[in-house]
Design a protein around this motif. Structure first.
Motif, PDB file in Angstrom:
ATOM      1  N   TYR A 359      30.206  18.842  33.258  1.00  0.00           N
ATOM      2  CA  TYR A 359      29.581  20.163  33.346  1.00  0.00           C
ATOM      3  C   TYR A 359      29.750  20.953  32.044  1.00  0.00           C
ATOM      4  O   TYR A 359      28.802  21.570  31.536  1.00  0.00           O
ATOM      5  N   LEU A 360      30.953  20.939  31.479  1.00  0.00           N
ATOM      6  CA  LEU A 360      31.207  21.676  30.238  1.00  0.00           C
ATOM      7  C   LEU A 360      30.466  21.055  29.057  1.00  0.00           C
ATOM      8  O   LEU A 360      30.016  21.769  28.160  1.00  0.00           O
ATOM      9  N   GLU A 361      30.326  19.746  29.054  1.00  0.00           N
ATOM     10  CA  GLU A 361      29.547  19.105  27.990  1.00  0.00           C
ATOM     11  C   GLU A 361      28.088  19.526  28.050  1.00  0.00           C
ATOM     12  O   GLU A 361      27.454  19.801  27.024  1.00  0.00           O
ATOM     13  N   GLN A 362      27.539  19.611  29.287  1.00  0.00           N
ATOM     14  CA  GLN A 362      26.159  20.069  29.440  1.00  0.00           C
ATOM     15  C   GLN A 362      26.015  21.532  29.007  1.00  0.00           C
ATOM     16  O   GLN A 362      25.024  21.910  28.379  1.00  0.00           O
ATOM     17  N   ALA A 363      27.003  22.335  29.361  1.00  0.00           N
ATOM     18  CA  ALA A 363      26.955  23.751  28.994  1.00  0.00           C
ATOM     19  C   ALA A 363      26.971  23.927  27.484  1.00  0.00           C
ATOM     20  O   ALA A 363      26.228  24.745  26.925  1.00  0.00           O
ATOM     21  N   ARG A 364      27.794  23.162  26.804  1.00  0.00           N
ATOM     22  CA  ARG A 364      27.923  23.267  25.341  1.00  0.00           C
ATOM     23  C   ARG A 364      26.609  22.937  24.640  1.00  0.00           C
ATOM     24  O   ARG A 364      26.290  23.508  23.589  1.00  0.00           O
ATOM     25  N   GLU A 365      25.826  22.038  25.242  1.00  0.00           N
ATOM     26  CA  GLU A 365      24.559  21.639  24.633  1.00  0.00           C
ATOM     27  C   GLU A 365      23.517  22.760  24.668  1.00  0.00           C
ATOM     28  O   GLU A 365      22.489  22.681  23.995  1.00  0.00           O
ATOM     29  N   LEU A 366      23.786  23.814  25.431  1.00  0.00           N
ATOM     30  CA  LEU A 366      22.830  24.922  25.541  1.00  0.00           C
ATOM     31  C   LEU A 366      22.964  25.947  24.425  1.00  0.00           C
ATOM     32  O   LEU A 366      22.191  26.897  24.360  1.00  0.00           O
ATOM     33  N   GLY A 367      23.952  25.777  23.561  1.00  0.00           N
ATOM     34  CA  GLY A 367      24.147  26.732  22.471  1.00  0.00           C
ATOM     35  C   GLY A 367      25.052  26.184  21.396  1.00  0.00           C
ATOM     36  O   GLY A 367      25.288  24.970  21.315  1.00  0.00           O
ATOM     37  N   ASP A 368      25.560  27.092  20.559  1.00  0.00           N
ATOM     38  CA  ASP A 368      26.409  26.691  19.433  1.00  0.00           C
ATOM     39  C   ASP A 368      27.890  26.873  19.722  1.00  0.00           C
ATOM     40  O   ASP A 368      28.732  26.211  19.109  1.00  0.00           O
ATOM     41  N   ARG A 369      28.226  27.799  20.632  1.00  0.00           N
ATOM     42  CA  ARG A 369      29.625  28.078  20.970  1.00  0.00           C
ATOM     43  C   ARG A 369      29.757  28.196  22.478  1.00  0.00           C
ATOM     44  O   ARG A 369      28.907  28.812  23.133  1.00  0.00           O
ATOM     45  N   LEU A 370      30.828  27.621  23.030  1.00  0.00           N
ATOM     46  CA  LEU A 370      31.065  27.696  24.473  1.00  0.00           C
ATOM     47  C   LEU A 370      32.352  28.456  24.751  1.00  0.00           C
ATOM     48  O   LEU A 370      33.423  28.081  24.284  1.00  0.00           O
ATOM     49  N   VAL A 371      32.213  29.544  25.537  1.00  0.00           N
ATOM     50  CA  VAL A 371      33.353  30.328  25.996  1.00  0.00           C
ATOM     51  C   VAL A 371      33.611  29.985  27.461  1.00  0.00           C
ATOM     52  O   VAL A 371      32.691  30.017  28.280  1.00  0.00           O
ATOM     53  N   VAL A 372      34.861  29.642  27.784  1.00  0.00           N
ATOM     54  CA  VAL A 372      35.241  29.379  29.166  1.00  0.00           C
ATOM     55  C   VAL A 372      36.240  30.452  29.598  1.00  0.00           C
ATOM     56  O   VAL A 372      37.314  30.583  29.013  1.00  0.00           O
ATOM     57  N   ALA A 373      35.858  31.215  30.616  1.00  0.00           N
ATOM     58  CA  ALA A 373      36.735  32.252  31.164  1.00  0.00           C
ATOM     59  C   ALA A 373      37.423  31.698  32.408  1.00  0.00           C
ATOM     60  O   ALA A 373      36.763  31.193  33.325  1.00  0.00           O
ATOM     61  N   VAL A 374      38.739  31.793  32.448  1.00  0.00           N
ATOM     62  CA  VAL A 374      39.553  31.179  33.497  1.00  0.00           C
ATOM     63  C   VAL A 374      40.182  32.261  34.367  1.00  0.00           C
ATOM     64  O   VAL A 374      40.793  33.207  33.847  1.00  0.00           O
ATOM     65  N   ASN A 375      40.055  32.111  35.673  1.00  0.00           N
ATOM     66  CA  ASN A 375      40.719  33.042  36.585  1.00  0.00           C
ATOM     67  C   ASN A 375      42.228  32.958  36.413  1.00  0.00           C
ATOM     68  O   ASN A 375      42.796  31.863  36.318  1.00  0.00           O
ATOM     69  N   SER A 376      42.882  34.117  36.407  1.00  0.00           N
ATOM     70  CA  SER A 376      44.340  34.152  36.316  1.00  0.00           C
ATOM     71  C   SER A 376      44.964  33.594  37.595  1.00  0.00           C
ATOM     72  O   SER A 376      44.276  33.387  38.608  1.00  0.00           O
ATOM     73  N   ASP A 377      46.262  33.357  37.588  1.00  0.00           N
ATOM     74  CA  ASP A 377      46.948  32.829  38.769  1.00  0.00           C
ATOM     75  C   ASP A 377      46.763  33.748  39.969  1.00  0.00           C
ATOM     76  O   ASP A 377      46.493  33.301  41.086  1.00  0.00           O
ATOM     77  N   LEU A 456      23.724  24.584  36.499  1.00  0.00           N
ATOM     78  CA  LEU A 456      23.893  23.151  36.288  1.00  0.00           C
ATOM     79  C   LEU A 456      24.541  22.526  37.512  1.00  0.00           C
ATOM     80  O   LEU A 456      25.398  23.135  38.149  1.00  0.00           O
ATOM     81  N   GLY A 457      24.159  21.318  37.809  1.00  0.00           N
ATOM     82  CA  GLY A 457      24.744  20.627  38.949  1.00  0.00           C
ATOM     83  C   GLY A 457      26.089  19.999  38.610  1.00  0.00           C
ATOM     84  O   GLY A 457      26.356  19.638  37.464  1.00  0.00           O
ATOM     85  N   PHE A 458      26.963  19.867  39.597  1.00  0.00           N
ATOM     86  CA  PHE A 458      28.242  19.183  39.421  1.00  0.00           C
ATOM     87  C   PHE A 458      28.070  17.683  39.636  1.00  0.00           C
ATOM     88  O   PHE A 458      27.104  17.229  40.263  1.00  0.00           O
ATOM     89  N   VAL A 459      29.018  16.902  39.166  1.00  0.00           N
ATOM     90  CA  VAL A 459      29.064  15.473  39.476  1.00  0.00           C
ATOM     91  C   VAL A 459      29.345  15.323  40.960  1.00  0.00           C
ATOM     92  O   VAL A 459      30.231  15.990  41.513  1.00  0.00           O
ATOM     93  N   ASP A 460      28.582  14.462  41.641  1.00  0.00           N
ATOM     94  CA  ASP A 460      28.729  14.300  43.086  1.00  0.00           C
ATOM     95  C   ASP A 460      30.121  13.808  43.467  1.00  0.00           C
ATOM     96  O   ASP A 460      30.748  13.014  42.748  1.00  0.00           O
ATOM     97  N   ASN A 461      30.570  14.253  44.641  1.00  0.00           N
ATOM     98  CA  ASN A 461      31.806  13.778  45.269  1.00  0.00           C
ATOM     99  C   ASN A 461      33.054  14.055  44.441  1.00  0.00           C
ATOM    100  O   ASN A 461      34.047  13.329  44.536  1.00  0.00           O
TER     101      ASN A 461
END
Length: 479
Positions: A359-377, A456-461
């Motif tokens: 999923y992140l590889e597909q997202a990165r292909e949509l632009g030049d920089r990929l920011v991933v925001a992560v939920n805190s604990d 974007l779709g996730f990998v099945d299962n």
């Protein structure tokens, strides 16, 4: 000091001074001439580069700044070659071409990376024509962010006082790369940038930093300068300003190959940064950084905008990886200023699995920089319930930051990333799942300022919840 990339795309710098052509003849040598005890060079490569003020303008244009170059040349093929090279690099040339005077040319014969001889073609016949440069300056100064006087003592800057006065009257800062021992010629300039030998030739030997500072402050007072930058080779740089503490910057270069043109790079970056809105101390730090990059290259070279930007990010620890929100705001704004498309996605990413990676590889292909925001604990516990997350936020961020597809990772405490989206304004918002665009949290914010939303779709299962349930139940890999 917090560094940011100046707005080079909105800056304009005028360079006036001595224009020359640096020509290199290179080839192999394997024998001594029978005519004289000198090596015979079989020339197989001829390279031309702008020199003097031309190299300063070239350095400025390489940063993405609007650069204009004024000075004197002959009416010859060397001047044609210079103009073609400079205009091809984005420099606006306003040459004053003089008849019966050759364009200043320095020819270097090189073999095995060793300069064997330098031949200079020049006549000091520009002095009498210096007044015509003043007329050009009057037309070019309005709207200019900085004026550079690049003096190589060839005659173009025979009357610098008139240029300095005109620039200051127009509210344009004047940066001077001086020559000779008469610094009084540059009275009233904003900044002088002598190297240490040039400085000591004027004020005398300085046996300590205290002596250097005292001599520099006295010189500033005498010449009515706002600032003085002394470049000190392997000892770095010293910036002196009226009413301020001195700023000593160590040399940053890890490996020095060639110092040719380093002074041109320093004053070019200084002028570009000042014109781009930087304060002088920040501009000096950037110039020091650029000098460390250029001396690691062979021959006269320049530093590009992307090179300097990457150096800034590396210096600030924000080239890649996990960042604070303040750091992320800076690098995202800079990436956008450079025309890069920023992609944003978010999630818990509790246990990184194949679905996440794809999923992140597909997202990165949509632009030049990929920011991933992560939920805190705390946010994950609220969303997923007791026992989650399995991995604490610092470890989740570390794993994500190690993926090739991910540029920057940031943590957020809220249930949704809406506040982050309002601050960062990414070009593309990406989310994985089986739902419509309207099901993506924050879609209306992104589309509201003209951004795009992509599902974007996730990998099945493959899912973190399913993995956790199998671990807790003791089940093995599903068939």
């Amino acid at each position: 000091m917090k560094l940011t990339m100046p707005r080079f795309d909105q800056a304009s710098v005028l360079v006036l001074g001595d224009i020359m052509l640096d020509r290199y003849w290179q080839g192999a040598t394997s024998r001594i001439s029978p005519e004289a005890p000198v090596p015979v060079v079989r020339v197989d490569q001829i390279t031309d580069r702008p020199g003097g003020a031309g190299n300063v303008a070239l350095n400025i244009a390489a940063l993405g700044v609007e650069a204009t170059l004024g000075g004197f040349t002959g009416q010859d093929e060397m001047a044609d070659a210079l103009q073609d090279m400079l205009e091809g690099a984005g420099v606006k040339c306003v040459f004053e071409r003089l008849a019966d005077v050759p364009t200043i040319t320095k020819l270097r014969v090189i073999s095995r990376q060793q300069q064997l001889i330098r031949l200079d073609f020049e006549e000091k016949s520009f002095v009498g024509a210096a007044h015509s440069l003043l007329d050009k300056a009057a037309d070019l100064l309005p709207g200019c962010g900085a004026l550079v006087l690049s003096d190589y003592a060839k005659g173009a800057l025979a009357e610098p006082q008139v240029l300095i006065s005109a620039a200051r009257a127009a509210g344009v800062p004047v940066l001077v790369d001086p020559k000779g021992t008469d610094f009084g010629r540059y009275r009233g300039a904003t900044l002088l940038t002598p190297n240490l030998p040039e400085f000591e030739a004027v004020v005398g030997h300085c046996d300590s930093e205290l002596a250097l500072v005292e001599a520099g402050e006295k010189l500033m007072e005498e010449l009515e300068l706002e600032a003085l930058l002394i470049t000190r080779g392997e000892h770095g740089m010293t910036l002196l300003r009226r009413g301020c503490d001195e700023l000593h910057l160590p040399a940053r270069a890890r490996e020095v190959f060639d110092v040719t043109g380093a002074g041109d790079t320093v004053i070019a970056v200084l002028a570009a940064a000042v014109a781009g809105g930087a304060e002088l101390p920040e501009a000096v730090v950037l110039a020091n950084m650029a000098a460390s990059l250029v001396v690691a290259k062979l021959g006269t070279a320049s530093v590009s905008g992307p090179e300097l930007r990457r150096a800034i990010q590396a210096d600030q620890g924000s080239e890649r990886g996990a960042l604070t929100l303040d750091q992320l705001e800076t690098v995202v704004a800079d990436a956008k200023a450079q025309g890069e498309r920023v992609v944003f996605t978010n999630g818990c990413f509790d246990i990184i699995h194949a679905g996440h990676v794809s999923y992140l590889e597909q997202a990165r292909e949509l632009g030049d920089r990929l920011v991933v925001a992560v939920n805190s604990d705390a946010s994950v516990r609220k969303l997923k319930g007791k026992g989650r997350p399995i991995n604490p936020q610092d470890r989740r961020m570390a794993v994500l930051a190690g993926l090739e597809s991910v540029d920057w990772v940031v943590c957020f405490d809220d249930d949704t990333p809406r506040d982050l989206l309002r601050v960062l304004r990414p070009d593309v918002l990406v989310k994985g799942g089986d739902y419509d665009k309207e099901g993506v949290v924050g879609w209306e914010i992104v589309e509201g300022y003209g951004g795009r939303v992509q599902v974007l779709g996730f990998v099945d299962n493959v899912s973190t919840t399913a993995i956790v349930e199998r671990i807790q139940s003791g089940e093995g890999q599903p068939e």
